[in-house]
Design a protein around this motif. Structure first.
Motif, mmCIF file in Angstrom:
data_model
loop_
_atom_site.group_PDB
_atom_site.id
_atom_site.type_symbol
_atom_site.label_atom_id
_atom_site.label_comp_id
_atom_site.label_asym_id
_atom_site.label_seq_id
_atom_site.Cartn_x
_atom_site.Cartn_y
_atom_site.Cartn_z
ATOM 1 N N VAL A 31 0.787 -1.225 -0.098
ATOM 2 C CA VAL A 31 0.103 -0.139 -0.056
ATOM 3 C C VAL A 31 0.924 1.373 0.036
ATOM 4 N N PRO A 32 1.878 1.570 0.799
ATOM 5 C CA PRO A 32 2.780 2.512 0.704
ATOM 6 C C PRO A 32 3.240 2.649 -0.485
ATOM 7 N N GLU A 33 3.288 3.969 -1.222
ATOM 8 C CA GLU A 33 3.977 4.159 -2.497
ATOM 9 C C GLU A 33 5.416 3.490 -2.601
ATOM 10 N N THR A 34 6.323 3.626 -1.610
ATOM 11 C CA THR A 34 7.654 3.053 -1.912
ATOM 12 C C THR A 34 7.393 1.704 -1.862
ATOM 13 N N GLY A 35 6.589 0.991 -1.177
ATOM 14 C CA GLY A 35 6.251 -0.605 -1.356
ATOM 15 C C GLY A 35 5.998 -0.776 -2.613
ATOM 16 N N ARG A 36 5.060 0.021 -3.193
ATOM 17 C CA ARG A 36 4.700 -0.424 -4.529
ATOM 18 C C ARG A 36 5.700 -0.157 -5.620
ATOM 19 N N GLU A 37 6.583 0.815 -5.254
ATOM 20 C CA GLU A 37 7.802 0.944 -6.358
ATOM 21 C C GLU A 37 8.672 -0.131 -6.097
ATOM 22 N N LEU A 38 8.752 -0.990 -4.986
ATOM 23 C CA LEU A 38 9.644 -2.032 -5.019
ATOM 24 C C LEU A 38 8.918 -2.944 -5.634
ATOM 25 N N TRP A 39 7.615 -3.337 -5.384
ATOM 26 C CA TRP A 39 6.769 -4.557 -6.008
ATOM 27 C C TRP A 39 6.970 -4.082 -7.465
ATOM 28 N N ARG A 40 6.871 -2.984 -7.997
ATOM 29 C CA ARG A 40 6.868 -2.654 -9.447
ATOM 30 C C ARG A 40 8.200 -3.207 -10.129
ATOM 31 N N ALA A 41 9.422 -2.748 -9.310
ATOM 32 C CA ALA A 41 10.789 -2.984 -9.835
ATOM 33 C C ALA A 41 10.963 -4.631 -9.823
ATOM 34 N N ALA A 42 10.513 -5.425 -8.817
ATOM 35 C CA ALA A 42 10.503 -6.667 -8.823
ATOM 36 C C ALA A 42 9.805 -7.270 -9.999
ATOM 37 N N GLY A 43 8.695 -6.743 -10.102
ATOM 38 C CA GLY A 43 7.787 -7.195 -11.405
ATOM 39 C C GLY A 43 8.257 -6.981 -12.530
ATOM 40 N N ALA A 44 9.050 -5.775 -12.631
ATOM 41 C CA ALA A 44 9.682 -5.580 -14.157
ATOM 42 C C ALA A 44 10.836 -6.311 -14.462
ATOM 43 N N HIS A 45 11.713 -6.860 -13.332
ATOM 44 C CA HIS A 45 12.673 -7.679 -13.511
ATOM 45 C C HIS A 45 12.209 -9.268 -13.861
ATOM 46 N N LEU A 46 11.224 -9.624 -13.207
ATOM 47 C CA LEU A 46 10.817 -10.791 -13.502
ATOM 48 C C LEU A 46 9.824 -10.947 -15.042
ATOM 49 N N PHE A 47 9.249 -9.525 -15.195
ATOM 50 C CA PHE A 47 8.768 -9.618 -16.486
ATOM 51 C C PHE A 47 9.815 -9.695 -17.573
ATOM 52 N N THR A 48 10.809 -9.199 -17.498
ATOM 53 C CA THR A 48 12.089 -9.050 -18.363
ATOM 54 C C THR A 48 12.644 -10.587 -18.559
ATOM 55 N N VAL A 49 12.906 -11.281 -17.367
ATOM 56 C CA VAL A 49 13.332 -12.612 -17.358
ATOM 57 C C VAL A 49 12.359 -13.473 -18.219
ATOM 58 N N LEU A 50 11.130 -13.396 -17.715
ATOM 59 C CA LEU A 50 10.000 -14.432 -18.225
ATOM 60 C C LEU A 50 9.688 -14.206 -19.554
ATOM 61 N N HIS A 51 9.292 -12.973 -19.925
ATOM 62 C CA HIS A 51 8.774 -12.393 -21.080
ATOM 63 C C HIS A 51 9.751 -12.502 -22.168
ATOM 64 N N GLY A 52 11.206 -12.426 -21.824
ATOM 65 C CA GLY A 52 12.340 -12.267 -22.620
ATOM 66 C C GLY A 52 12.405 -13.537 -23.159
ATOM 67 N N THR A 53 12.060 -14.657 -22.906
ATOM 68 C CA THR A 53 11.973 -15.897 -23.506
ATOM 69 C C THR A 53 11.402 -16.117 -24.837
ATOM 70 N N LEU A 54 10.382 -15.059 -25.027
ATOM 71 C CA LEU A 54 9.484 -15.200 -26.198
ATOM 72 C C LEU A 54 9.981 -14.263 -27.145
ATOM 73 N N GLY A 55 9.496 -14.818 -28.306
ATOM 74 C CA GLY A 55 10.257 -14.341 -29.620
ATOM 75 C C GLY A 55 11.314 -14.861 -30.406
ATOM 76 N N HIS A 56 11.996 -16.023 -29.625
ATOM 77 C CA HIS A 56 13.133 -16.936 -30.094
ATOM 78 C C HIS A 56 12.568 -18.237 -30.730
ATOM 79 N N SER A 57 11.769 -18.817 -30.501
ATOM 80 C CA SER A 57 11.502 -19.974 -30.981
ATOM 81 C C SER A 57 9.897 -20.198 -31.103
ATOM 82 N N ALA A 58 9.448 -20.492 -32.220
ATOM 83 C CA ALA A 58 7.878 -20.357 -32.701
ATOM 84 C C ALA A 58 7.161 -21.349 -31.766
ATOM 85 N N SER A 59 7.678 -22.578 -31.347
ATOM 86 C CA SER A 59 7.271 -23.622 -30.819
ATOM 87 C C SER A 59 7.067 -23.171 -29.202
ATOM 88 N N TRP A 60 8.150 -22.631 -28.605
ATOM 89 C CA TRP A 60 8.041 -21.977 -27.267
ATOM 90 C C TRP A 60 6.809 -20.986 -27.254
#
Length: 265
Positions: A31-60
């Motif tokens: 709920v605190p703004e600083t907390g949401r910023e930390l969650w968003r930063a963690a989410g952006a990192h996870l997004f980069t890792v997981l979403h980054g696996t797309l676009g390299h293999s059609a079957s994947w």
């Protein structure tokens, strides 16, 4: 021991307290703004890792596009229902009917809580779009597989992604099954919850906070009030009474008639 007594929503104070403490910790961290910023930063990192696996293999890409469709949601729901009703997985004989109605009661409570929580989300302006809509150059599965998008809708974006409704349903089912599963069956049920949560993260439909905060929060509250108090038992009993006129008809149907969920106690 009466098997039916295993499946009974009642006062379970240690679990009730622990689940509410978990909810409090999640809210205090987010709920605190600083907390949401930390969650968003963690989410952006996870997004980069997981979403980054797309676009390299059609079957994947096709795998996760399929797992992000409404069709997959239906198939996964059918599998979870099958495990609930399967003789010997977690329940036996006529006790499967009690388990089914208790799970339905939990899901009804979850719907009510989700409706109330959405009011808070709107009032405090906590709503946000999914990462695939906010992070530039995101890979869109819906654009890569237009036929799937037309037929079943690929869930890779949302303008209102908080909280993760899909995840909250999965977690409620997982918590309920965890109460009655042990060993490899518990691991399989937990693995199914995790696997079915991944497509929304990989495709970019949800941030980490949508699932780890919103989804877990709603599931924890639904389970606390639905299974750690008598409330869920009262709702389940009402649903079971309402279903009685249908049972004789269903028992006469081919294949369905032998299901344990339809048998007399």
């Amino acid at each position: 021991m009466d098997n039916h007594a295993r499946i009974q929503a009642t006062w379970r104070w240690p679990a009730f307290t622990a689940l509410h403490l978990l909810v409090a910790v999640l809210l205090l961290s987010w709920v605190p703004e600083t907390g949401r910023e930390l969650w968003r930063a963690a989410g952006a990192h996870l997004f980069t890792v997981l979403h980054g696996t797309l676009g390299h293999s059609a079957s994947w890409d096709l795998l996760w596009a399929l797992c992000s469709t409404r069709l997959w949601d239906v198939l996964a729901g059918a599998l979870m229902l099958t495990l609930l009703l399967h003789q010997g997985w977690a329940f036996r004989g006529a006790e499967t009917r009690r388990a089914l109605f208790h799970l339905l009661a939990l899901l009804l409570i979850l719907v009510v809580l989700r409706t109330l929580f959405s009011k808070l989300v709107g009032y405090f302006h906590w709503q946000h779009a999914s990462p695939s809509m906010l992070i530039p150059n995101s890979f869109r599965l819906s654009e890569s597989f237009p036929a799937l998008e037309r037929l079943f809708e690929v869930k890779d974006r949302s303008s209102r992604s908080f909280p993760g409704d899909h995840a909250s349903v999965l977690i409620v089912w997982g918590l309920f099954m965890a109460c009655f599963s042990r060993g490899w069956k518990l691991a399989a049920s937990t693995g199914l919850v995790v696997f079915c949560s991944l497509p929304r993260l990989i495709a970019g439909a949800h941030w980490l906070e949508d699932i780890a905060v919103g989804g877990v929060l709603l599931a924890a509250l639904a389970f606390a009030w639905g299974y750690c108090t008598p409330l869920g038992g009262l709702i389940a009993a009402g649903l079971e009474r309402a279903s009685q006129p249908l049972l004789p008809v269903l028992r006469r149907l081919p294949l369905l008639g032998n299901w344990g969920v339809l048998q007399s106690r």
